[in-house]
Write a protein that holds these residues in place. Structure first.
Motif, PDB file in Angstrom:
ATOM      1  N   HIS A  42      46.798  34.364  47.573  1.00  0.00           N
ATOM      2  CA  HIS A  42      45.876  35.131  46.777  1.00  0.00           C
ATOM      3  C   HIS A  42      44.357  34.594  47.163  1.00  0.00           C
ATOM      4  O   HIS A  42      44.370  33.148  46.016  1.00  0.00           O
ATOM      5  N   PHE A  95      51.879  37.058  41.882  1.00  0.00           N
ATOM      6  CA  PHE A  95      49.999  37.260  42.578  1.00  0.00           C
ATOM      7  C   PHE A  95      49.906  35.397  42.913  1.00  0.00           C
ATOM      8  O   PHE A  95      49.438  35.270  43.445  1.00  0.00           O
ATOM      9  N   SER A 144      50.930  33.789  46.322  1.00  0.00           N
ATOM     10  CA  SER A 144      51.019  34.822  47.253  1.00  0.00           C
ATOM     11  C   SER A 144      49.951  33.951  48.242  1.00  0.00           C
ATOM     12  O   SER A 144      49.926  35.062  49.152  1.00  0.00           O
ATOM     13  N   GLU A 147      36.948  40.109  42.272  1.00  0.00           N
ATOM     14  CA  GLU A 147      37.862  38.823  40.980  1.00  0.00           C
ATOM     15  C   GLU A 147      37.413  39.163  40.019  1.00  0.00           C
ATOM     16  O   GLU A 147      38.371  39.049  39.318  1.00  0.00           O
ATOM     17  N   SER A 169      42.070  34.933  45.276  1.00  0.00           N
ATOM     18  CA  SER A 169      41.495  34.318  43.528  1.00  0.00           C
ATOM     19  C   SER A 169      42.153  32.926  43.490  1.00  0.00           C
ATOM     20  O   SER A 169      41.883  33.005  42.195  1.00  0.00           O
ATOM     21  N   PRO A 190      46.251  43.069  44.958  1.00  0.00           N
ATOM     22  CA  PRO A 190      45.094  42.484  46.355  1.00  0.00           C
ATOM     23  C   PRO A 190      43.833  42.879  46.650  1.00  0.00           C
ATOM     24  O   PRO A 190      43.359  41.815  47.528  1.00  0.00           O
TER      25      PRO A 190
END
Length: 398
Positions: free
Chosen positions: A347, A342, A345, A313, A349, A309
């Motif tokens: 995020h 992930f 999540s 990138e 990215s 996190p």
């Protein structure tokens, strides 16, 4: 024999070096004996003279071929070859071949000649050729080269020649110059010592880790890494960890690789702060990610998960990719689960095309069925490349 020499003579006049070499190869060995020290010898034997012509005028391939033939004239060719070596008007390639041929003569006269060239020549290229020839002779030349280490003007080339030899006799002379004022001498000696296992060498590497020259520190790190063992794990990490924060990026990268070679959770613990730090340069961060992945333990996967996190990138992409290369069966599920967590999540990215492609590819490589739901979702992605990666991964899982 006369017929062969006539054929070789005609071929020489025509510049047909291949035919010259073929004819000379067929000469009877007893006809090729030649003693250049004989005062009655006023000129070179015809065959030898033609062979030297090929060496002088031929292209690289012709010189390579004739270099295999010239030694059949024995030690008599030493003097002509030395003349070629010393002649600054000759092209470098011809002189290199002369030195290479001389390196095949393990005799006191040849060693003395080459050492003299190495010791007295002001031409750096000539000294390098002589050093290579001495290295080819090997162990018998060690004593002569060791004597040259005493003289500053010849120390570097003598060290380079010793560094090319892979015999235990060079360890002592190399150890004698590891603290030399010349950076290149220290660098050459320490790099060469990395090839040997001797109780006296590791302490030399440890001292050289604090050398003011980055190139020396780098070689010391490499050498210490090659000496890594479980018995010295704690001491090894203690010495190498500060180099992860060296002012020179290459030193940092080599320190990471060396620590990774230890291959334990203790080593991974030393690397973790580097991978998650926002101050870590991207090339170093990528190197540490690769190193942690190669250690391949549950702990290293957890460290990489914690870093996900907080990193850029490019580094996230590298983690996704290295997880796809995990080979330990009981770690594949852990890697796939980390990527799933992930993916879910939120995020930012995860929304990029390149990350989604990498996720799909890695899940396919890991072969964990739990990733099927996420891959099905990626099948409906707006980007065609993501759909293709997802389809390919689903086929692998099926």
């Amino acid at each position: 024999m006369e017929k062969l020499l006539k054929q070789a003579t005609v071929a020489t006049e025509q510049g047909d070096w291949f035919s010259v070499t073929q004819c000379l190869q067929q000469l009877p060995l007893h006809e090729c004996s030649y003693n250049s020290s004989n005062p009655e010898t006023k000129e070179l034997p015809l065959g030898l003279a033609m062979a030297l012509t090929v060496l002088e005028q031929g292209d690289f391939q012709a010189r390579w071929d004739i270099a295999k033939v010239l030694p059949q004239w024995g030690e008599g060719i030493v003097a002509p070859l030395v003349q070629i070596l010393e002649d600054e008007e000759k092209d470098l390639e011809q002189r290199w071949f002369a030195g290479r041929i001389l390196g095949g003569f393990n005799t006191p006269d040849v060693i003395r000649t080459l050492v003299k060239l190495l010791d007295h020549s002001a031409d750096e290229e000539l000294s390098a050729i002589a050093a290579s020839a001495l290295a080819a002779i090997g162990q018998p030349a060690v004593e002569a080269l060791t004597d040259l280490l005493v003289q500053p003007e010849s120390r570097l080339f003598a060290t380079r020649a010793l560094a090319q030899m892979r015999c235990l006799e060079v360890i002592d002379p190399l150890l004698s110059v590891v603290h030399d004022p010349d950076v290149q001498v220290r660098l050459t000696a320490i790099a060469a010592l990395s090839s040997f296992h001797d109780d006296r060498i590791v302490p030399v590497f440890q001292v050289a880790l604090k050398d003011y020259a980055a190139s020396v520190r780098k070689e010391a790190v490499i050498g210490l890494g090659l000496s890594a063992s479980c018995e010295t794990e704690l001491e090894m990490v203690t010495h190498l960890q500060p180099l992860l924060y060296d002012v020179n990026l290459e030193v940092c990268e080599q320190a990471a690789i060396a620590i990774g070679r230890i291959g334990t959770d203790k080593a991974a613990e030393a690397l973790f702060p580097v991978v998650r730090s926002p101050l870590t340069p991207l090339p170093l961060q990528l190197t540490v990610i690769q190193v942690l992945a190669r250690i391949e333990t549950a702990t290293t996967l957890e460290y990489l998960q914690q870093a996900l996190p907080a990193i850029a990138e490019d580094s996230i992409l590298e983690i996704v990719r290295v997880f796809g290369r995990i080979e330990t069966p009981n770690l594949k599920y852990q890697a796939a689960k980390i990527l799933l967590d992930f993916f879910e999540s939120g995020h930012p990215s995860v929304e990029t095309t390149v990350i989604k492609q990498a996720l799909a590819y890695s899940w396919g490589q890991l072969g964990v069925a739990d990733a099927m739901k996420a891959l099905t979702q990626l099948q409906n992605d707006p980007q065609l490349s993501v759909k293709l990666h997802a389809n390919a991964a689903i086929k692998q899982l099926q």
